[in-house]
Scaffold this active site. Structure first.
Site, PDB file in Angstrom:
ATOM      1  N   HIS A  19       0.957  -1.432   0.042  1.00  0.00           N
ATOM      2  CA  HIS A  19      -0.116  -0.136  -0.085  1.00  0.00           C
ATOM      3  C   HIS A  19       0.862   1.236  -0.049  1.00  0.00           C
ATOM      4  O   HIS A  19       0.422   2.315  -0.249  1.00  0.00           O
ATOM      5  CB  HIS A  19      -0.836   0.204   1.215  1.00  0.00           C
ATOM      6  N   ASN A  66      -6.563   6.397   3.548  1.00  0.00           N
ATOM      7  CA  ASN A  66      -7.878   6.537   3.391  1.00  0.00           C
ATOM      8  C   ASN A  66      -8.287   8.049   3.505  1.00  0.00           C
ATOM      9  O   ASN A  66      -9.629   8.306   3.343  1.00  0.00           O
ATOM     10  CB  ASN A  66      -8.820   5.614   4.101  1.00  0.00           C
ATOM     11  N   ASP A  91      -0.995   2.815  -5.373  1.00  0.00           N
ATOM     12  CA  ASP A  91      -1.096   1.374  -5.665  1.00  0.00           C
ATOM     13  C   ASP A  91      -2.180   1.094  -6.528  1.00  0.00           C
ATOM     14  O   ASP A  91      -3.240   1.721  -6.116  1.00  0.00           O
ATOM     15  CB  ASP A  91      -0.848   0.226  -4.381  1.00  0.00           C
ATOM     16  N   ASN A 112      -9.430   4.149  -2.012  1.00  0.00           N
ATOM     17  CA  ASN A 112     -10.065   5.064  -1.087  1.00  0.00           C
ATOM     18  C   ASN A 112      -9.155   6.197  -0.613  1.00  0.00           C
ATOM     19  O   ASN A 112      -9.711   7.253  -0.506  1.00  0.00           O
ATOM     20  CB  ASN A 112     -10.089   4.413   0.442  1.00  0.00           C
TER      21      ASN A 112
END
Length: 185
Positions: A19, A66, A91, A112
């Site tokens: 991530h 997020n 990513d 997100n």
């Protein structure tokens, strides 16, 4: 002025995770431009570079992935950055590991961090460099994206990092993102 944002999660436990590819690539770009990140009042680490007289802001939001827009939106307002001059590196689960895809604008595509930026910026017309991390086969998506690359995956990610950096540098050099997309997609 251009703003290049690498998405990731803050904290040592997230370093080198799938991530955090955005952070890793922006760190590499900062190293190539010989600049260092400083903590800003906008919940982000920011490094300032100049290329051919143009100011370039490299940004790593200090929010969680997020909620990245909470840092990016105010930074763009403060520095008066047009969405067309924003590039976000992140990513992408829907791309094979190591595949790099450039995108001129569009929806969040289920990401997100991108959704948060669109919400806080109020516009989806910003550039993206999407780095494929593949989709997990037998584990939860959360565990997968927060997991580190396996030794077998590292070489593919290293190749993707080289490609992503070359694409960003090409955009900085000539400002024609369509031509860069044609070359790297």
């Amino acid at each position: 002025m251009k703003m290049i944002v690498g998405l990731g999660n803050i904290g040592r436990q997230y370093a080198q995770t799938r991530h955090n590819v955005g952070f890793m690539i922006v760190d590499e770009l900062a190293s190539k431009l010989n600049v260092t990140f400083q903590t800003s009042k906008f919940e982000a680490q920011v490094a300032t570079a100049f290329q051919d007289g143009e100011k370039i802001l490299l940004v790593k939001p200090a929010t969680y992935m997020n909620d990245s827009g909470r840092a990016v939106g105010p930074l763009m307002s403060y520095y008066n950055v047009d969405p067309a001059d924003l590039l976000v590196i992140h990513d992408d689960l829907d791309l094979p590991l190591g595949k790099v895809r450039l995108k001129q604008k569009g929806s969040a595509g289920g990401h997100n961090g991108i959704k948060s930026i669109i919400s806080h910026v109020g516009d989806q017309h910003f550039k993206r460099v999407k780095v494929g991390i593949d989709h997990p086969q037998k584990m939860s998506v959360v565990d997968y994206v927060l997991g580190k690359f396996t030794p077998a995956e590292v070489a593919k990610f290293d190749d993707a990092k080289i490609t992503a950096l070359a694409a960003v540098e090409a955009w900085l050099a000539n400002d024609d993102f369509t031509a860069v997309m044609n070359q790297y997609n």
